[in-house]
Scaffold this motif. Structure first.
Motif: not given
Length: 88
Positions: A80-86
């Motif tokens: 989820r964090i990775k998706w938000i950063k992208e």
């Protein structure tokens, strides 16, 4: 209030402030929240597990944390964090 802290390593951290303490949202914190949601646990016990001083800080923490974080399974948090950063 939920806030994101950017460190020098560009790692995104989500932090919820309860009283004078800031609690980082990570997989371990989500496991504790999930346990609180799915079994009988007093606010005193939640405060103890989160390292808070009293039940009213635990109550304040639960009120401030967004629902999308509460219902995110701990195992999916890093994705989820990775998706938000992208998205940024």
């Amino acid at each position: 209030m939920l806030k994101r802290d950017l460190e020098l390593s560009q790692e995104t951290k989500y932090v919820v402030k309860a009283g004078n303490k800031e609690i980082e949202i990570n997989e371990d914190t989500l496991k504790i929240i999930r346990e609180y949601l799915h079994r009988p646990m007093s606010l005193e016990e939640l405060a103890s597990k989160l390292g808070l001083e009293s039940w009213d800080q635990a109550y304040e923490f639960i009120k401030k944390i967004p629902a999308w974080i509460i219902w995110t399974p701990p195992s999916l948090w890093k994705y989820r964090i990775k998706w938000i950063k992208e998205k940024e």
